[in-house]
Design a protein around this motif. Structure first.
Motif, short mmCIF file in Angstrom:
data_model
loop_
_atom_site.label_atom_id
_atom_site.label_comp_id
_atom_site.label_asym_id
_atom_site.label_seq_id
_atom_site.Cartn_x
_atom_site.Cartn_y
_atom_site.Cartn_z
N LEU A 70 0.83 -1.21 0.00
CA LEU A 70 0.00 0.00 0.00
C LEU A 70 0.86 1.26 0.00
O LEU A 70 0.58 2.21 -0.74
N LEU A 71 1.88 1.27 0.83
CA LEU A 71 2.76 2.44 0.89
C LEU A 71 3.44 2.66 -0.46
O LEU A 71 3.55 3.79 -0.93
N GLU A 72 3.87 1.58 -1.08
CA GLU A 72 4.52 1.71 -2.39
C GLU A 72 3.53 2.26 -3.43
O GLU A 72 3.89 3.11 -4.25
N LEU A 73 2.31 1.76 -3.41
CA LEU A 73 1.30 2.27 -4.32
C LEU A 73 1.00 3.75 -4.09
O LEU A 73 0.77 4.50 -5.04
N CYS A 74 1.03 4.15 -2.83
CA CYS A 74 0.61 5.51 -2.48
C CYS A 74 1.74 6.53 -2.60
O CYS A 74 1.47 7.72 -2.75
N ARG A 75 2.98 6.10 -2.52
CA ARG A 75 4.07 7.08 -2.58
C ARG A 75 5.14 6.71 -3.58
O ARG A 75 6.07 7.43 -3.81
#
Length: 90
Positions: free
Chosen positions: A82-87
């Motif tokens: 999720l963090l990779e997708l979001c940032r």
């Protein structure tokens, strides 16, 4: 109809219904991830425009801990995704 056929028909119906629910849940999850990505973009833009960094590592550690606490070790992997997708990758 034999007992075996009746059981097979019932099992097939249960599986079909459950798969439909899973597909609907996946659609909701995807929508929520897309919403999270949009909100994250707002946070990143605000942080950058005020002279800050795009990524706030201590906040990311909080997110990782939250998912790990709720879902166990696989939660950490989910949070990383999720963090990779979001940032994006750092």
């Amino acid at each position: 109809m034999t007992a075996t056929t009746g059981t097979t028909d019932t099992t097939t119906a249960v599986i079909s219904d459950a798969r439909e629910r899973i597909d609907a849940l996946d659609d909701r999850i995807i929508g929520l991830v897309q919403e999270r990505m949009a909100v994250s973009a707002v946070v990143q833009e605000a942080r950058i425009s005020s002279g800050g960094r795009r990524v706030h590592l201590s906040r990311e550690m909080e997110v990782l801990g939250h998912y790990r606490d709720a879902l166990g070790k696989p939660g950490t992997s989910l949070a990383m995704t999720l963090l990779e997708l979001c940032r994006g990758r750092i």
